[in-house]
Design a protein around this motif. Structure first.
Motif, PDB file in Angstrom:
ATOM      1  N   SER A  15       1.807  37.730 -37.619  1.00 18.41           N
ATOM      2  CA  SER A  15       2.624  37.670 -36.838  1.00 18.41           C
ATOM      3  C   SER A  15       1.542  36.478 -36.626  1.00 18.41           C
ATOM      4  CB  SER A  15       2.017  38.401 -35.673  1.00 18.41           C
ATOM      5  OG  SER A  15       3.118  39.512 -35.451  1.00 18.41           O
ATOM      6  N   LEU A  16      -0.519  36.194 -37.007  1.00 13.38           N
ATOM      7  CA  LEU A  16      -1.000  35.167 -36.815  1.00 13.38           C
ATOM      8  C   LEU A  16      -1.068  34.061 -37.165  1.00 13.38           C
ATOM      9  CD1 LEU A  16      -4.756  38.087 -36.551  1.00 13.38           C
ATOM     10  CD2 LEU A  16      -2.766  36.676 -34.442  1.00 13.38           C
ATOM     11  N   ARG A  17      -0.120  34.709 -39.054  1.00 15.07           N
ATOM     12  CA  ARG A  17       0.136  33.618 -39.711  1.00 15.07           C
ATOM     13  C   ARG A  17       0.994  32.258 -39.006  1.00 15.07           C
ATOM     14  NH1 ARG A  17      -2.996  32.893 -43.681  1.00 15.07           N
ATOM     15  NH2 ARG A  17      -4.618  34.229 -44.375  1.00 15.07           N
ATOM     16  N   LYS A  18       2.015  33.819 -38.272  1.00  9.73           N
ATOM     17  CA  LYS A  18       2.927  33.036 -37.608  1.00  9.73           C
ATOM     18  C   LYS A  18       2.658  31.485 -36.225  1.00  9.73           C
ATOM     19  CE  LYS A  18       7.570  32.290 -37.100  1.00  9.73           C
ATOM     20  NZ  LYS A  18       8.563  31.497 -38.421  1.00  9.73           N
ATOM     21  N   ALA A  19       2.079  32.581 -36.061  1.00 11.34           N
ATOM     22  CA  ALA A  19       0.920  31.527 -34.920  1.00 11.34           C
ATOM     23  C   ALA A  19       0.389  30.300 -35.625  1.00 11.34           C
ATOM     24  CB  ALA A  19      -0.040  32.687 -33.789  1.00 11.34           C
ATOM     25  N   LEU A  20       0.011  30.576 -36.383  1.00 17.40           N
ATOM     26  CA  LEU A  20      -1.036  28.963 -37.355  1.00 17.40           C
ATOM     27  C   LEU A  20       0.627  27.805 -37.348  1.00 17.40           C
ATOM     28  CD1 LEU A  20      -3.597  31.026 -38.805  1.00 17.40           C
ATOM     29  CD2 LEU A  20      -4.154  29.592 -36.620  1.00 17.40           C
ATOM     30  N   ALA A  67      -1.567  27.117 -33.843  1.00 17.34           N
ATOM     31  CA  ALA A  67      -2.532  27.680 -33.197  1.00 17.34           C
ATOM     32  C   ALA A  67      -3.959  27.000 -34.434  1.00 17.34           C
ATOM     33  CB  ALA A  67      -2.477  29.054 -32.538  1.00 17.34           C
ATOM     34  N   ASP A  68      -5.064  26.880 -33.727  1.00 15.44           N
ATOM     35  CA  ASP A  68      -5.936  26.468 -33.964  1.00 15.44           C
ATOM     36  C   ASP A  68      -6.657  27.460 -35.025  1.00 15.44           C
ATOM     37  OD1 ASP A  68      -6.098  24.007 -33.415  1.00 15.44           O
ATOM     38  OD2 ASP A  68      -6.779  24.836 -31.846  1.00 15.44           O
ATOM     39  N   ARG A  69      -7.008  28.861 -34.469  1.00 15.15           N
ATOM     40  CA  ARG A  69      -7.595  29.986 -35.372  1.00 15.15           C
ATOM     41  C   ARG A  69      -7.028  31.633 -34.859  1.00 15.15           C
ATOM     42  NH1 ARG A  69     -11.858  28.601 -31.935  1.00 15.15           N
ATOM     43  NH2 ARG A  69     -12.842  27.602 -33.577  1.00 15.15           N
ATOM     44  N   ALA A  70      -7.232  32.307 -36.044  1.00 12.72           N
ATOM     45  CA  ALA A  70      -6.908  33.158 -35.658  1.00 12.72           C
ATOM     46  C   ALA A  70      -7.688  34.917 -35.744  1.00 12.72           C
ATOM     47  CB  ALA A  70      -5.828  33.825 -36.392  1.00 12.72           C
ATOM     48  N   THR A  99       4.722  22.068 -37.099  1.00 13.64           N
ATOM     49  CA  THR A  99       4.968  21.194 -38.301  1.00 13.64           C
ATOM     50  C   THR A  99       4.870  21.496 -39.314  1.00 13.64           C
ATOM     51  OG1 THR A  99       2.140  20.559 -38.242  1.00 13.64           O
ATOM     52  CG2 THR A  99       3.621  18.956 -36.525  1.00 13.64           C
ATOM     53  N   MET A 100       5.595  20.377 -40.479  1.00 15.39           N
ATOM     54  CA  MET A 100       4.873  20.619 -41.797  1.00 15.39           C
ATOM     55  C   MET A 100       3.125  21.359 -42.356  1.00 15.39           C
ATOM     56  SD  MET A 100       6.020  21.382 -45.034  1.00 15.39           S
ATOM     57  CE  MET A 100       7.548  20.717 -45.236  1.00 15.39           C
ATOM     58  N   ALA A 101       2.987  20.177 -41.601  1.00 22.57           N
ATOM     59  CA  ALA A 101       0.868  20.037 -41.901  1.00 22.57           C
ATOM     60  C   ALA A 101       0.407  21.456 -41.120  1.00 22.57           C
ATOM     61  CB  ALA A 101       0.785  19.306 -40.943  1.00 22.57           C
ATOM     62  N   ASP A 102       0.992  22.027 -40.465  1.00 25.32           N
ATOM     63  CA  ASP A 102       0.585  23.408 -39.519  1.00 25.32           C
ATOM     64  C   ASP A 102       1.189  23.905 -40.393  1.00 25.32           C
ATOM     65  OD1 ASP A 102      -1.394  22.453 -37.952  1.00 25.32           O
ATOM     66  OD2 ASP A 102       0.758  22.330 -36.311  1.00 25.32           O
TER      67      ASP A 102
END
Ligand SMILES: Cc1cc2nc3c(=O)[nH]c(=O)nc-3n(C[C@H](O)[C@H](O)[C@H](O)COP(=O)(O)OP(=O)(O)OC[C@H]3O[C@@H](n4cnc5c(N)ncnc54)[C@H](O)[C@@H]3O)c2cc1C
Ligand SMILES: Nc1ncnc2c1ncn2[C@@H]1O[C@H](COP(=O)(O)O)[C@@H](O)[C@H]1O
Lengths: 282, 369
Positions: free
Chosen positions: A69-74, A78-81, A195-198
């Motif tokens: 879920s944290l990776r999903k948020a990234l 999101a900048d940091r998890a 975005t793709m970058a994120d």
């Protein structure tokens, strides 16, 4: 501006499995998602960062698999998890959960810079209490704005924030000081497509993983089952009505059945027919 | 790192075990309290519903029932105190201060926390409204006690503990939660879950007043304005006498016209199950159940709804439940009074016609004459 968002990983299905001994919910084997209500908080935090600059840190307390879920948020930007995970947290009720999360948020502040704003969802779909947000606010001594439907002016330098808050029978427009804790109402915004970058960054970004000790928690007795004043004593299925209704099989095109049914209804609720008629003439 | 110090005089012990013995300093906690929610001069009906429930708990425990009224000096607060007694309270606690005119977390949680620490109730009940949930979460954390949200049943067990039952995660289970070693035992209940008790004119009894002990400068959060809901009262779902609702069994957004048509014909409100809202087929204020509205109509007609526990707890207070479902094993038939094994898409229009005929002017006159 440093914004911390509390997200919880929750089971996606209504499949229920309860541990036969501890009576706590067993989460293994059920697909998981970010608690849907938390996405409104996350999106609002991202918008604020995009507007005012700064960083968004997402934090969750959960099993090691909550990393998903944290990776999903990234991927959303999101900048940091930060993952708070420890076997001592197992069986936490809302008081123990808010204790652990408050400690983690304090440690996040010490490590990455103090939080100006903490966001939480209105409630979770599994715990469904809406208590953890207020609990965190109280423990951190933050002002609390719950059921926020709209963020107004936020001034990081003047340390002020204005919000619209859902109240009974209307909307309160409130102003308070930063730092504070906001719980967002559902429907207040729509989660962006990452975005793709994120997405690429999210796959590589190291997740900060903290144990209770790492988060600065000294008193393990305040965590998990031991730190939870509430105890689930019994989990049970609801009982059927003692006089279970006889089932009426209705054939298609059942005009007569409908008439018969209405007769039956008005026989059981003798005053209802007159009331319905009175209401129509009124 | 130290934890924010509890303001509670009776700080909770640092470890909660499963042991049953209540710590000595909590034994002084007695009596049942109901927080009475007053909003812009009006008592929220959930407070009276809780008063009815609190009365039963207090009688079972052989203790007193108190209403807690926080508000500005003036008639509305006085009237709310009088209502406590009319709905069965033995006494009332009152904090009167201009700073309590509109709800804000800081002064309200201070007032309630101070009252609890001074007068020590064993049970504290609040309505699960936006106000009640905001307040209960802060107060329970300050007191470091347990709080059970959105209960559907409250009881006292053999050893005098509060047994608070609520639906739990998933589609079919309930759980009973205890706060064994802490006081007060706190619980919230949503509007309409409990029956409205009878109101009886009674003289005002004992009233204990307590100071707030704050000045405006102590309160950081300011209310800039209040915007009343424009469409207030248009959806009267929670208080309607007759409700017609549709679920996923209706299969498509356009079939909800059938639900609306039947509702219109009999002067009912319409509603739906949660997945229908998630699909965007109905607005969220029409959702019935644990996370939507709780209803207590005289007649509830549920079409294409399976009857999951989160739906069930929102409708169980109905006098008569009529369920339409194609599956004769659907759980809704476990609690419906009248079960119709039928295709709702066909049966709803037939019912609408039959009701229209039955309630037609011709029949009306017959009934009147
Ligand atoms: C934390 C949490 C909170 C929740 N809160 C709520 C809540 O507040 N309210 C709520 O409703 N749910 C809530 N739910 C969801 C709940 O668990 C169920 O998933 C939901 O109620 C199911 O909705 P349904 O009956 O419309 O759909 P389904 O369960 O899909 O049932 C559809 C039914 O329609 C029948 N059917 C199919 N075709 C026809 C036809 N042509 N005619 C007649 N019948 C037909 C089927 O046999 C079936 O029984 C919540 C869940 C969770 C986890
Ligand atoms: N384990 C957790 N980790 C991170 N945030 C949480 C956790 N549990 C609850 N929250 C936050 O608190 C909110 C309210 O949760 P709840 O009190 O369970 O309804 C959620 O929407 C989350 O934002």
């Amino acid at each position: 501006m440093h914004i911390v968002v509390c997200i919880k990983q929750v089971p996606d299905s209504a499949q229920i499995r309860v541990h036969p001994v501890t009576n706590t919910i067993m989460r293994q084997g059920v697909p998981t998602i970010i608690n849907p209500y938390d996405l409104f908080a996350l999106e609002e935090a991202l918008r604020l960062r995009d507007r005012l600059g700064g960083t968004v840190t997402v934090v969750t307390m959960g099993p090691p698999t909550a990393e998903d879920s944290l990776r999903k948020a990234l991927t959303y930007g999101a900048d940091r998890a930060v993952l708070l995970t420890d076997r001592f947290f197992a069986g936490s009720d809302t008081l123990a959960t808010s204790y652990a999360l408050a400690a983690a948020i304090r440690r996040i502040g010490e490590t990455f810079g103090p939080a100006d704003l903490v966001f939480a969802g209105k409630q979770t779909i599994d715990g469904d209490t809406a208590q953890v947000g207020p609990g965190i606010a109280k423990r951190l001594g933050l002002l609390q704005l719950t059921y926020v439907s709209k963020l107004g002016a936020v001034d990081p330098d003047g340390r002020s924030i204005e919000v619209e808050r859902r109240a009974e029978g209307g909307t309160q427009v409130l102003a308070t000081r930063l730092p504070c804790l906001v719980t967002m109402l559902e429907g207040s915004n729509e989660m962006r497509r990452g975005t793709m970058a994120d997405a690429l960054r999210a796959a590589r970004e190291p997740i900060v993983v903290w144990s209770a000790k790492d988060a600065g928690i000294e008193d393990i007795g305040k965590c998990g089952l031991r730190g939870s004043p509430t105890v689930v004593k019994r989990v049970f299925a609801p009982t059927a009505r003692s006089e279970k209704a006889a089932l009426i099989e209705v054939r298609p095109a059942a005009r007569d059945t409908a008439d018969a049914l209405i007769d039956a209804l008005f026989t059981r609720l003798p005053k209802l027919e007159a009331e319905l008629i009175a209401a129509q003439t009124a | 790192m130290t934890e924010a110090k509890p303001q509670a005089a009776a700080a909770a012990p640092s470890r909660a075990g499963m042991k049953k013995e209540l710590p000595e300093h909590f034994k002084a906690y007695r009596h049942v309290w109901v927080f009475v929610e007053v909003e812009r001069g009006q008592v929220h009906p959930v407070s009276f519903e809780l008063m009815g429930e609190g009365r039963k708990l207090a009688d079972r425990l052989g203790v007193e029932l108190a209403g807690v009224v926080l508000g500005p000096p003036g008639e509305a607060t006085q009237a709310a105190v009088a209502e406590c007694f009319a709905y069965g309270a033995d006494l009332a606690y009152r904090v009167e201060d201009p700073l309590l005119a509109d709800y804000r977390n800081e002064p309200f949680s201070k007032a309630l926390t101070d009252l609890v620490n001074t007068y020590k109730p064993e049970i504290l009940l609040l309505g699960a409204t936006t106000l009640g949930r905001d307040l209960a979460g802060s107060v329970a954390t300050t007191l470091l006690t347990g709080l059970t949200a959105d209960c559907t049943e409250l009881a006292v067990d053999q050893d005098g503990s509060l047994a608070a039952t609520r639906p739990t995660f998933g589609g079919s289970l309930l759980c009973t939660i205890y706060t064994l070693n802490f006081r007060p035992q706190m619980a919230t209940v949503r509007p309409r879950v409990m029956a409205m008790p009878e109101r009886r004119e009674r003289p005002i009894g004992r009233v204990v007043t307590h100071p707030l002990g704050l000045v405006e400068d102590d309160i950081v959060t300011k209310i800039l304005s209040f915007l009343p809901d424009r469409d207030a009262g248009t959806s009267n779902l929670a208080y309607a006498d007759v409700v017609v609702a549709g679920g996923m069994g209706l299969g498509a957004a356009e079939n909800f016209q059938l639900v609306r048509a039947l509702a219109r014909t009999i002067g009912a409100e319409f509603g739906c199950s949660r997945p229908v809202v998630q699909k965007g087929w109905m607005p969220s204020d029409r959702q019935i159940g644990q996370t939507g509205k709780t209803i207590r109509p005289k007649l509830y007609i549920a079409a294409g709804i399976s009857g999951a526990i989160q739906h069930r707890v929102g409708v169980e207070g109905a006098d008569l439940i009529v369920a339409i479902n194609t599956d004769r094993n659907a759980p809704i038939f476990d609690f419906a009074h009248v079960g119709l094994v039928a295709d709702a898409i066909r049966l709803l229009p037939a019912l609408t016609d039959a009701f229209a005929r039955r309630l037609s002017p011709h029949n009306r006159d017959k009934l009147a004459g």
